[in-house]
Write a protein that holds these residues in place. Sequence first.
Motif, PDB file in Angstrom:
ATOM      1  N   GLU A   1       0.845  -1.191   0.000  1.00 51.49           N
ATOM      2  CA  GLU A   1       0.000   0.000   0.000  1.00 51.49           C
ATOM      3  C   GLU A   1       0.877   1.236   0.000  1.00 51.49           C
ATOM      4  OE1 GLU A   1      -3.584   0.785   2.787  1.00 51.49           O
ATOM      5  OE2 GLU A   1      -1.872   1.864   3.687  1.00 51.49           O
ATOM      6  N   ILE A   2       0.473   2.222  -0.783  1.00 53.09           N
ATOM      7  CA  ILE A   2       1.111   3.535  -0.766  1.00 53.09           C
ATOM      8  C   ILE A   2       0.047   4.537  -0.347  1.00 53.09           C
ATOM      9  CG2 ILE A   2       2.255   5.321  -2.119  1.00 53.09           C
ATOM     10  CD1 ILE A   2       3.317   3.156  -3.956  1.00 53.09           C
ATOM     11  N   ALA A   3       0.287   5.257   0.752  1.00 47.44           N
ATOM     12  CA  ALA A   3      -0.703   6.202   1.273  1.00 47.44           C
ATOM     13  C   ALA A   3      -0.123   7.614   1.265  1.00 47.44           C
ATOM     14  CB  ALA A   3      -1.124   5.812   2.683  1.00 47.44           C
ATOM     15  N   VAL A   4      -0.920   8.540   0.762  1.00 46.40           N
ATOM     16  CA  VAL A   4      -0.537   9.948   0.695  1.00 46.40           C
ATOM     17  C   VAL A   4      -1.518  10.739   1.554  1.00 46.40           C
ATOM     18  CG1 VAL A   4      -0.324  11.973  -0.790  1.00 46.40           C
ATOM     19  CG2 VAL A   4       0.446   9.724  -1.609  1.00 46.40           C
ATOM     20  N   GLU A   5      -1.003  11.583   2.425  1.00 46.44           N
ATOM     21  CA  GLU A   5      -1.849  12.450   3.237  1.00 46.44           C
ATOM     22  C   GLU A   5      -1.692  13.886   2.763  1.00 46.44           C
ATOM     23  OE1 GLU A   5      -1.030  11.839   7.352  1.00 46.44           O
ATOM     24  OE2 GLU A   5      -1.843   9.796   7.363  1.00 46.44           O
ATOM     25  N   LEU A   6      -2.825  14.517   2.489  1.00 46.39           N
ATOM     26  CA  LEU A   6      -2.829  15.876   1.961  1.00 46.39           C
ATOM     27  C   LEU A   6      -3.647  16.778   2.877  1.00 46.39           C
ATOM     28  CD1 LEU A   6      -3.559  15.100  -1.815  1.00 46.39           C
ATOM     29  CD2 LEU A   6      -1.336  15.630  -0.793  1.00 46.39           C
ATOM     30  N   THR A   7      -3.123  17.951   3.185  1.00 52.08           N
ATOM     31  CA  THR A   7      -3.871  18.985   3.898  1.00 52.08           C
ATOM     32  C   THR A   7      -4.269  20.039   2.885  1.00 52.08           C
ATOM     33  OG1 THR A   7      -2.645  18.574   5.937  1.00 52.08           O
ATOM     34  CG2 THR A   7      -3.802  20.686   5.749  1.00 52.08           C
ATOM     35  N   VAL A   8      -5.587  20.253   2.738  1.00 52.60           N
ATOM     36  CA  VAL A   8      -6.096  21.089   1.649  1.00 52.60           C
ATOM     37  C   VAL A   8      -6.972  22.199   2.226  1.00 52.60           C
ATOM     38  CG1 VAL A   8      -7.314  21.102  -0.552  1.00 52.60           C
ATOM     39  CG2 VAL A   8      -6.136  19.015   0.206  1.00 52.60           C
ATOM     40  N   PRO A   9      -6.669  23.465   1.923  1.00 51.42           N
ATOM     41  CA  PRO A   9      -7.499  24.564   2.444  1.00 51.42           C
ATOM     42  C   PRO A   9      -8.884  24.562   1.805  1.00 51.42           C
ATOM     43  CG  PRO A   9      -5.906  25.395   0.857  1.00 51.42           C
ATOM     44  CD  PRO A   9      -5.559  23.948   1.104  1.00 51.42           C
ATOM     45  N   ALA A  10      -9.824  25.255   2.419  1.00 57.53           N
ATOM     46  CA  ALA A  10     -11.175  25.363   1.876  1.00 57.53           C
ATOM     47  C   ALA A  10     -11.118  25.919   0.457  1.00 57.53           C
ATOM     48  CB  ALA A  10     -12.023  26.272   2.763  1.00 57.53           C
ATOM     49  N   GLY A  11     -11.748  25.198  -0.472  1.00 55.75           N
ATOM     50  CA  GLY A  11     -11.752  25.624  -1.870  1.00 55.75           C
ATOM     51  C   GLY A  11     -10.461  25.349  -2.610  1.00 55.75           C
ATOM     52  N   GLY A  12      -9.473  24.808  -1.913  1.00 57.84           N
ATOM     53  CA  GLY A  12      -8.182  24.556  -2.529  1.00 57.84           C
ATOM     54  C   GLY A  12      -8.052  23.148  -3.079  1.00 57.84           C
ATOM     55  N   THR A  13      -6.898  22.905  -3.716  1.00 59.78           N
ATOM     56  CA  THR A  13      -6.653  21.617  -4.365  1.00 59.78           C
ATOM     57  C   THR A  13      -5.282  21.091  -3.980  1.00 59.78           C
ATOM     58  OG1 THR A  13      -8.023  22.217  -6.270  1.00 59.78           O
ATOM     59  CG2 THR A  13      -6.466  20.408  -6.582  1.00 59.78           C
ATOM     60  N   GLY A  14      -5.245  19.804  -3.632  1.00 64.16           N
ATOM     61  CA  GLY A  14      -3.990  19.100  -3.431  1.00 64.16           C
ATOM     62  C   GLY A  14      -3.761  18.109  -4.560  1.00 64.16           C
ATOM     63  N   ARG A  15      -2.523  17.660  -4.709  1.00 59.71           N
ATOM     64  CA  ARG A  15      -2.226  16.738  -5.809  1.00 59.71           C
ATOM     65  C   ARG A  15      -1.066  15.821  -5.474  1.00 59.71           C
ATOM     66  NH1 ARG A  15       2.727  16.203  -7.554  1.00 59.71           N
ATOM     67  NH2 ARG A  15       1.931  15.508  -9.560  1.00 59.71           N
ATOM     68  N   PHE A  16      -0.997  14.718  -6.221  1.00 57.22           N
ATOM     69  CA  PHE A  16       0.207  13.887  -6.249  1.00 57.22           C
ATOM     70  C   PHE A  16       0.206  13.121  -7.563  1.00 57.22           C
ATOM     71  CE2 PHE A  16      -2.836  10.927  -4.343  1.00 57.22           C
ATOM     72  CZ  PHE A  16      -2.544   9.711  -4.945  1.00 57.22           C
ATOM     73  N   GLY A  17       1.367  12.614  -7.943  1.00 58.54           N
ATOM     74  CA  GLY A  17       1.495  11.822  -9.160  1.00 58.54           C
ATOM     75  C   GLY A  17       1.884  10.399  -8.839  1.00 58.54           C
ATOM     76  N   TYR A  18       1.318   9.462  -9.585  1.00 61.53           N
ATOM     77  CA  TYR A  18       1.614   8.028  -9.439  1.00 61.53           C
ATOM     78  C   TYR A  18       2.244   7.529 -10.733  1.00 61.53           C
ATOM     79  CZ  TYR A  18       0.410   3.047 -10.090  1.00 61.53           C
ATOM     80  OH  TYR A  18       0.432   1.711 -10.388  1.00 61.53           O
ATOM     81  N   VAL A  19       3.236   6.638 -10.614  1.00 66.41           N
ATOM     82  CA  VAL A  19       3.933   6.090 -11.777  1.00 66.41           C
ATOM     83  C   VAL A  19       3.990   4.575 -11.665  1.00 66.41           C
ATOM     84  CG1 VAL A  19       6.168   5.921 -12.960  1.00 66.41           C
ATOM     85  CG2 VAL A  19       5.302   8.152 -12.216  1.00 66.41           C
ATOM     86  N   ASN A  20       3.770   3.907 -12.784  1.00 65.20           N
ATOM     87  CA  ASN A  20       3.886   2.453 -12.896  1.00 65.20           C
ATOM     88  C   ASN A  20       4.791   2.186 -14.090  1.00 65.20           C
ATOM     89  OD1 ASN A  20       3.330  -0.282 -13.825  1.00 65.20           O
ATOM     90  ND2 ASN A  20       1.539  -0.285 -12.493  1.00 65.20           N
ATOM     91  N   ALA A  21       5.996   1.654 -13.853  1.00 61.62           N
ATOM     92  CA  ALA A  21       6.977   1.443 -14.922  1.00 61.62           C
ATOM     93  C   ALA A  21       7.434  -0.005 -14.935  1.00 61.62           C
ATOM     94  CB  ALA A  21       8.188   2.360 -14.733  1.00 61.62           C
TER      95      ALA A  21
END
Length: 715
Positions: free
Chosen positions: A207-227
């Motif tokens: 398992e890969i877990a990402v925790e994001l803190t996002v302000p009201a109306g805001g956007t968080g992101r991350f990228g995933y790669v499979n090679a």
Amino acid sequence: MLAAIPRVEDLAADPVTHHFDDMVAPSGLTNFLGTVRVDHDLTAISAVQFPPVSQAITQTAVLFVDGRLFASYGVPVTHQWRPDRVVRTAAVDGWEISTTTVAAPGQTAVVIEVAVRNTGDEQRRIRLSLSIAARVTRAAGAWRQAESPSERDDVEIEGRRLVFRSAERGAWNMQGVDVPAHIRLSGVTELPDAFGTGIGGNGRGGEIAVELTVPAGGTGRFGYVNATGTTSDEADASYRAVIADVAGVVAEAERFWNRQLAAAFTPGNGEYSGHLPTLETQSPALRRLYWWSILGVIWFRRDFVANVLGRSYDTLMPNYWGTTTFIWDYSLSSLTHALLDPEEMRRQVSLWIGLDTHTHFGTSSLTGETVGNWYSVNDFAMTRLVNDYVRVTGNTGFLRERIGERGAVTESLRYWALAWHDLRTPSGLADYGEIDNLLECVSSYTHEVASLNAANVWNLRTVAALLDQTGDTDAAAGLRGEAEDLLPRVLGLAVEGEGFFAAGQPDGTRLPVRHCYDFSIVGTTIPQDLPAEFRADMVSFFQRELQSENWMGALSPWDPDASYSVRPDHQWNGAYPAWPADAGRALIALGAPQVLLSWLDGLARSANQGPMGQAHFVEDAVPGINGGARKAPPQLPYIIDWSCSSSGAWFELIVEGIFGVRIGVDGAVTAGGCIQDLDPTATLRNLRVAERLFDIHADGSVVDSPLPPTTVSKE
């Protein structure tokens, strides 16, 4: 006039909104090096295949939101496909989650850009977890089953990624993210070697877990790669090349596909050994079908390093028969291949000429070896392929080349034209065997079928015309004589007054079969030999029992065999993608072009879900999607793939059917179809035949010019 060259946005599918396991076929992506299936949740992908590395239909990157399986929330998910990407969106628990999946250009990798918008009034924290699995392997030979090989892998944590490797260290897979993450192994002890999606479960890794803190109306992101790769260094290089800039890879995928689409229509392009004509038209339906047909052939180009032909065109994706090219399906796009990529076509056809096409249905691009059982259409398909290659390229010298045990290609042509002799029964017709040799899911369509016996008449006449080009006029005359002798026996299979045909059985009886394959093949191979009254009966039968508003059934629901199967490529509940196109050509040849022209708007609505599927459901069986015939899904009992390479049949419908283009073996080009009744302003530009370019106008006029010196063929 509408634009003549598409961009990715012009070919985008309609957004499709669905719930868990609705009757929606999961889509696919390719970068010509491999393929991936984009699954129903927001991040899951399956069947990540970069030959020679495979892993069957193993699913990975399954999404959990705050520890709960996303699919279990029961919220609708919207997918939108286009050639360069699939965008998936959903709202859950005050979050709007959007993901963009692409096959990374030039890399053996898939990337997903994940964006999470906080729709609440306060800053919030979200934990997004991906369940990671792989079963990579490198098989020693050809992939000989519908599902590609897989095996249990070893796995370990390495930084922000999980690394999987096969037991023999011949296949590697690396999956990770581009932000800090919590990574753990699954904790499951030894999994069994036996594996099957839906039977033995999915592979497990961690398992890969990402925790994001996002302000009201805001956007968080991350990228995933499979090679993937055949060595650790190879997989690592691909992984590092894309993890450094996931957003940049997504943007490059759009540029890559726009270049591919433009190249396909450009003389002297650097991507293909030929090109396709551009269509100028004021008919949105005609343009949509034209672009749809072309995309569905380009989509199957495979340039992976281990390809023994250098380049090939697969038949199905993303679920089944990876690295296999079926003779039958390739032949249904024969004219498209001859114009777009004649050098690849020559290599592929030459490979088949050197093999015994009475023993298999296709070949592996990994080894060049044969795959599968004999398909009875092969003699017809091979004759069609050589005929189209020679008349489009003007390379009559190919007929004299010595390939395989039979020697000159002309000897192979004679062999295919006369092969029916070995199958001849006392009736004088050829017996084409059982269900596995023909349509697989129609139990009554066996033995002395009208379609392939009519195709034998066409084979004899076509090979005769090719032999004339070599000066062997005596042999040509003999073949034409055989065609005339065979013709009345074929016509004798017609069911008088009904418009369909019977199949002769080994016991001497004749079993009526209401199938579209007889309608299309008889209607396109020997239409001029049919009595006028029976031609009219055939058209009436088609309209009454097969045609629907925006698709067709392959078998009439009035046929007793309609109860045999629900596989929709050849049964009552749908049709294989080439069948409506071939039926359209038959309607024109049988003297009913208006039936086709009035059908085009409905057919064009079915071009709304990406490249055409291996089958679409007829509306009487399953409701459509946004007015288009719904693609059938891959699960049992349908086992239908999301896309199929035979879409070039629609190109032939438009070029040789609607525009009425005729390309002679001598290089002569004429026209005179029904296009003027649809769009009198329409023009096909830059149709390449030998070393000349032709513009085909709706009034039947043909204007030609020499090919520019920089684009002269090597053929």
